[in-house]
Design an enzyme around this catalytic site. Structure first.
Site, PDB file in Angstrom:
ATOM      1  N   CYS A 168       0.824  -1.211   0.000  1.00 46.34           N
ATOM      2  CA  CYS A 168       0.000   0.000   0.000  1.00 46.34           C
ATOM      3  C   CYS A 168       0.858   1.262   0.000  1.00 46.34           C
ATOM      4  O   CYS A 168       1.987   1.268   0.475  1.00 46.34           O
ATOM      5  CB  CYS A 168      -0.905   0.026   1.221  1.00 46.34           C
ATOM      6  SG  CYS A 168      -1.858  -1.463   1.487  1.00 46.34           S
ATOM      7  N   ARG A 228       4.295  -0.270  -6.212  1.00 46.57           N
ATOM      8  CA  ARG A 228       4.168  -1.139  -5.047  1.00 46.57           C
ATOM      9  C   ARG A 228       3.093  -2.205  -5.238  1.00 46.57           C
ATOM     10  O   ARG A 228       3.073  -3.193  -4.515  1.00 46.57           O
ATOM     11  CB  ARG A 228       3.796  -0.296  -3.817  1.00 46.57           C
ATOM     12  CG  ARG A 228       4.927   0.597  -3.334  1.00 46.57           C
ATOM     13  CD  ARG A 228       4.425   1.616  -2.322  1.00 46.57           C
ATOM     14  NE  ARG A 228       5.544   2.202  -1.602  1.00 46.57           N
ATOM     15  CZ  ARG A 228       5.785   2.031  -0.312  1.00 46.57           C
ATOM     16  NH1 ARG A 228       4.982   1.276   0.408  1.00 46.57           N
ATOM     17  NH2 ARG A 228       6.817   2.586   0.273  1.00 46.57           N
ATOM     18  N   TRP A 252      -3.488  -2.494  -1.158  1.00 48.50           N
ATOM     19  CA  TRP A 252      -3.320  -3.893  -1.532  1.00 48.50           C
ATOM     20  C   TRP A 252      -4.062  -4.698  -0.486  1.00 48.50           C
ATOM     21  O   TRP A 252      -3.745  -4.642   0.696  1.00 48.50           O
ATOM     22  CB  TRP A 252      -1.842  -4.252  -1.565  1.00 48.50           C
ATOM     23  CG  TRP A 252      -1.537  -5.632  -2.034  1.00 48.50           C
ATOM     24  CD1 TRP A 252      -1.683  -6.130  -3.296  1.00 48.50           C
ATOM     25  CD2 TRP A 252      -1.004  -6.704  -1.245  1.00 48.50           C
ATOM     26  NE1 TRP A 252      -1.275  -7.450  -3.345  1.00 48.50           N
ATOM     27  CE2 TRP A 252      -0.855  -7.826  -2.101  1.00 48.50           C
ATOM     28  CE3 TRP A 252      -0.642  -6.836   0.095  1.00 48.50           C
ATOM     29  CZ2 TRP A 252      -0.360  -9.041  -1.655  1.00 48.50           C
ATOM     30  CZ3 TRP A 252      -0.146  -8.046   0.542  1.00 48.50           C
ATOM     31  CH2 TRP A 252      -0.009  -9.132  -0.336  1.00 48.50           C
ATOM     32  N   ASN A 255      -1.154   1.694   6.054  1.00 52.85           N
ATOM     33  CA  ASN A 255      -0.374   0.597   5.496  1.00 52.85           C
ATOM     34  C   ASN A 255      -0.080  -0.387   6.615  1.00 52.85           C
ATOM     35  O   ASN A 255       0.241   0.026   7.729  1.00 52.85           O
ATOM     36  CB  ASN A 255       0.963   1.081   4.930  1.00 52.85           C
ATOM     37  CG  ASN A 255       0.800   1.900   3.680  1.00 52.85           C
ATOM     38  OD1 ASN A 255      -0.291   2.045   3.157  1.00 52.85           O
ATOM     39  ND2 ASN A 255       1.904   2.459   3.204  1.00 52.85           N
ATOM     40  N   GLY A 256      -0.122  -1.687   6.323  1.00 53.31           N
ATOM     41  CA  GLY A 256       0.213  -2.669   7.330  1.00 53.31           C
ATOM     42  C   GLY A 256      -0.976  -3.507   7.729  1.00 53.31           C
ATOM     43  O   GLY A 256      -1.921  -3.703   6.955  1.00 53.31           O
ATOM     44  N   GLU A 291      14.267 -18.944  -9.921  1.00 54.58           N
ATOM     45  CA  GLU A 291      13.925 -17.558 -10.259  1.00 54.58           C
ATOM     46  C   GLU A 291      13.165 -17.493 -11.576  1.00 54.58           C
ATOM     47  O   GLU A 291      12.191 -16.722 -11.712  1.00 54.58           O
ATOM     48  CB  GLU A 291      15.199 -16.711 -10.317  1.00 54.58           C
ATOM     49  CG  GLU A 291      15.038 -15.313 -10.895  1.00 54.58           C
ATOM     50  CD  GLU A 291      14.130 -14.405 -10.084  1.00 54.58           C
ATOM     51  OE1 GLU A 291      13.862 -13.295 -10.559  1.00 54.58           O
ATOM     52  OE2 GLU A 291      13.671 -14.799  -8.993  1.00 54.58           O
ATOM     53  N   LYS A 293       9.420 -15.918 -11.988  1.00 54.55           N
ATOM     54  CA  LYS A 293       9.089 -14.841 -12.911  1.00 54.55           C
ATOM     55  C   LYS A 293       7.903 -15.236 -13.796  1.00 54.55           C
ATOM     56  O   LYS A 293       7.009 -14.432 -14.039  1.00 54.55           O
ATOM     57  CB  LYS A 293      10.296 -14.506 -13.800  1.00 54.55           C
ATOM     58  CG  LYS A 293      11.352 -13.697 -13.118  1.00 54.55           C
ATOM     59  CD  LYS A 293      10.869 -12.267 -12.874  1.00 54.55           C
ATOM     60  CE  LYS A 293      11.693 -11.601 -11.782  1.00 54.55           C
ATOM     61  NZ  LYS A 293      11.360 -12.066 -10.428  1.00 54.55           N
ATOM     62  N   GLU A 337       4.736 -15.186 -11.724  1.00 53.69           N
ATOM     63  CA  GLU A 337       4.344 -13.851 -11.286  1.00 53.69           C
ATOM     64  C   GLU A 337       3.570 -13.089 -12.348  1.00 53.69           C
ATOM     65  O   GLU A 337       2.564 -12.435 -12.044  1.00 53.69           O
ATOM     66  CB  GLU A 337       5.591 -13.035 -10.916  1.00 53.69           C
ATOM     67  CG  GLU A 337       6.203 -13.369  -9.584  1.00 53.69           C
ATOM     68  CD  GLU A 337       7.409 -12.506  -9.290  1.00 53.69           C
ATOM     69  OE1 GLU A 337       7.464 -11.933  -8.199  1.00 53.69           O
ATOM     70  OE2 GLU A 337       8.295 -12.395 -10.161  1.00 53.69           O
ATOM     71  N   HIS A 373      13.844 -38.086  -9.002  1.00 53.23           N
ATOM     72  CA  HIS A 373      13.342 -38.413  -7.671  1.00 53.23           C
ATOM     73  C   HIS A 373      11.899 -37.951  -7.477  1.00 53.23           C
ATOM     74  O   HIS A 373      11.480 -37.705  -6.345  1.00 53.23           O
ATOM     75  CB  HIS A 373      14.254 -37.799  -6.596  1.00 53.23           C
ATOM     76  CG  HIS A 373      15.634 -38.368  -6.615  1.00 53.23           C
ATOM     77  ND1 HIS A 373      15.920 -39.647  -6.184  1.00 53.23           N
ATOM     78  CD2 HIS A 373      16.808 -37.836  -7.052  1.00 53.23           C
ATOM     79  CE1 HIS A 373      17.220 -39.877  -6.337  1.00 53.23           C
ATOM     80  NE2 HIS A 373      17.777 -38.796  -6.855  1.00 53.23           N
ATOM     81  N   LYS A 378       4.832  -4.733  -4.529  1.00 51.19           N
ATOM     82  CA  LYS A 378       6.277  -4.566  -4.679  1.00 51.19           C
ATOM     83  C   LYS A 378       7.004  -4.740  -3.350  1.00 51.19           C
ATOM     84  O   LYS A 378       8.038  -5.393  -3.279  1.00 51.19           O
ATOM     85  CB  LYS A 378       6.571  -3.177  -5.261  1.00 51.19           C
ATOM     86  CG  LYS A 378       8.035  -2.950  -5.587  1.00 51.19           C
ATOM     87  CD  LYS A 378       8.508  -3.850  -6.706  1.00 51.19           C
ATOM     88  CE  LYS A 378       9.947  -3.598  -7.078  1.00 51.19           C
ATOM     89  NZ  LYS A 378      10.417  -4.565  -8.086  1.00 51.19           N
TER      90      LYS A 378
END
Length: 607
Positions: free
Chosen positions: A2, A27, A74, A98-99, A479, A483, A486, A502, A602
């Site tokens: 946020c 963000r 968010w 925020n939070g 990674e 990506k 995401e 395995h 973000k």
């Protein structure tokens, strides 16, 4: 996540509040809103979705007022609806947050029992009603905020307006960043310096537990014990220029292309080319005394730490533990004397990582931080600050911050090796030479963008994708899968190539593309052997290797991506480029929101 901005100004503020929110879009958010005071009322405009929706509402129904607060949300508690969007308000108080308020349920029950009516599902509205109940009971705004703060459990940054006090703005922070900006006859609050950059360069960072009272007469900051304190006013250095995409379609693509420059900028701080030595920004930090390294991070930064583990153990022969930040404290880790706890974060504000940092400090560890925001909370709490120089990263999916983190970590590994007597001058010279080559080789990797775009359709139609790698290429496989997940919303997983047999090999069929990262070198033959196990079962392989590797093993692949031949030390920096570009072009082919993918933020400032 946020974003907050507040202005106590001299002219109408709504347009500037929205502009500040645009600078916080990176963000991630799913709703937005603005509140001002005018004609004796708290007046709000809120909207679901992108800021353009809020801008249209404001264009049709302007919002006057010389004091105001604004927010991009968010969703944590409650769906991303207009009713749940900030600012939240009562008849007397409006605020943005925020939070997360962990004890909001008992507080909400208490307030409902008092007859107060709630309009949203959020934890934030509880704070508005709590402060309002104290104000309506006759308390002054500052006293009401002070009392309310002591009842809140969790993490928060707050900006609060009071209907009967049109020249008063109060802010507070605990576990979520907030800065105060000082202008010409105006004062500001913001989630970070970037939001305030067009308004002022003069800012103060609030410390943990601080709260601030802003009036026309001045600004007074209080600590968590309500004692008046002073916080230094510094120049932020954040650019007031509009952040734009340049000639690129998306911020993510622009940031991928910035990597040769920003990696070079970062390495300049860590390489002494004239002496062929690596160096630290704080050269007197005693690395020789370090007996063990504990790396803690989240997401992409965690994968950078996984690569660093290989480097630290290979070059310095120092044992390394690595943990996901959200799990670190809860396994009650054993932290020995003489340990270095290394935290990696783009923002320097990630809640899980910051909590882990404080846990490690309490356990007697030296604290090092690799961070892209040198004024962030983590940076300020570190014994050893190791800044990257990636510049603002707007795309939610990290790209240039990742490669800059790798550059710093490689330099730190070499420093540690030298301090431990494990690195001869000749070996150090070779490391410096190879690291200095990285920007040019990253640039060479970018030359294959068009070829990668051409094969993106192969992946775009898949429901599942696997990535394989060995050694430091294993974290790159993780990674790459992250990506793709995401920004394209395709299910993808990364595996150590030798682990395929395995279990994961059961997933292989002709509908599951397998991306193999295999630069030629000591691990190439074993990786190709694992790749051939996939092909023998009908798997469709995309091989990412250099020319020699493609010539040896690319014949039966559905596609190949040729990278420049590089030293293994810098291969993770170079091979980051094709996995980034592949994810980007697949997402574009699917038509997803590349820069602001759904459900993601973000900087995650809640645990």
């Amino acid at each position: 996540m946020c974003g907050i901005i507040g202005i106590l100004g001299q002219a109408n503020v709504s347009d500037r509040l929205v502009e500040g929110l645009r600078r916080l879009e990176y963000r991630g958010y799913d709703s937005a809103g603005v509140c001002t005071i005018h004609d004796g009322i708290l007046d709000r405009r809120r909207a679901e979705g992108k800021l353009d929706n809020l801008a249209k509402i404001l264009a049709a129904d302007p919002l006057p007022g010389v004091i105001g607060i604004a927010h991009t949300r968010w969703a944590t508690h409650g769906a991303p609806t207009t009713d749940n969007a900030h600012p939240h308000a009562t008849g007397e108080v409006a605020l943005v947050h925020n939070g997360i308020i962990e004890n909001f349920k008992p507080l909400r029950d208490e307030l409902i029992a008092q007859g107060r009516k709630f309009e949203s599902q959020t934890d934030t509205e509880v704070v508005a009603h709590l402060v309002s109940s104290y104000v309506e009971g006759g308390m002054a705004p500052a006293d009401a905020v002070s009392k309310a703060l002591k009842r809140l459990h969790g993490a928060f940054a707050l900006a609060i307006l009071f209907r009967q006090h049109p020249d008063l703005l109060i802010g507070a922070r605990l576990g979520s960043p907030l800065v105060v900006g000082y202008g010409d006859g105006e004062t500001y609050l913001g989630s970070d310096a970037l939001a305030l950059a067009p308004l002022t360069q003069r800012i103060s960072y609030l410390d943990e537990g601080d709260w601030v009272v802003i009036t026309r007469d001045g600004t007074q900051i209080y600590d968590k014990n309500d004692q008046p304190v002073e916080r230094a006013i510094v120049l932020s250095g954040a650019s007031g220029a509009t952040i734009d995409k340049g000639n690129h379609r998306h911020f993510m693509l622009k940031e991928i292309y910035e990597q040769p420059v920003v990696v070079a900028q970062t390495l300049k701080s860590y390489l002494r080319r004239l002496d062929d030595q690596v160096s630290l920004p704080i050269p007197d930090f005693d690395l020789a005394a370090i007996r063990r390294v504990t790396i803690v991070a989240c997401g992409t930064s965690y994968y950078a730490g996984m690569v660093a583990k290989y480097w630290f153990e290979q070059f310095a022969r120092v044992p390394v533990d690595i943990d996901v930040a959200s799990e670190f404290r809860y396994r009650n880790p054993v932290m020995e004397d003489g340990g270095l706890a290394l935290f990696i974060s783009q923002s320097g504000e990630t809640a899980d990582t910051l909590a882990a940092l404080r846990h490690a400090r309490a356990a007697g560890q030296k604290i090092a931080v690799v961070v892209n925001v040198p004024t962030s909370t983590m940076a300020r709490e570190a014994d050893l600050l190791l800044p990257t120089h990636a510049g603002p990263e707007i795309g939610v999916a990290s790209t240039k911050a990742f490669t800059c983190q790798l550059a710093v970590l490689a330099a730190l590994a070499a420093n540690l090796a030298r301090a431990k007597g494990r690195l001869s001058p000749a070996e150090e010279k070779q490391i410096v030479r190879h690291l200095a080559e990285a920007p040019a080789q990253i640039n060479a990797a970018l030359a294959y963008d068009e070829a990668i775009q051409g094969m993106a359709g192969i992946i775009a139609n898949a429901r599942d994708v696997l990535y394989l790698g060995r050694g430091p290429d294993y974290p790159l496989a993780l990674e790459g899968a992250l990506k793709l997940k995401e920004i394209s919303y395709i299910h993808a997983e990364g595996y150590a190539a030798g682990e395929m047999k395995h279990g994961p090999i059961a997933l292989i069929d002709d509908k599951v593309p397998v991306i193999v990262l295999a630069p030629s070198g000591p691990l190439f033959e074993k990786t190709v052997s694992n790749m051939q196990e996939v092909q023998a079962r009908g798997g469709k392989v995309v091989l990412i290797s250099d020319y020699d590797g493609i010539q040896q093993a690319g014949e039966d692949c559905i596609a190949t991506i040729t990278m420049p031949k590089v030293h293994p030390l810098i291969a993770p920096l170079v091979y980051a480029v094709p996995v980034q570009l592949l994810a980007y072009h697949v997402a574009v082919a699917k038509g997803t929101d590349v820069d602001q993918p759904r459900n993601l933020a973000k900087s995650v400032t809640v645990e």
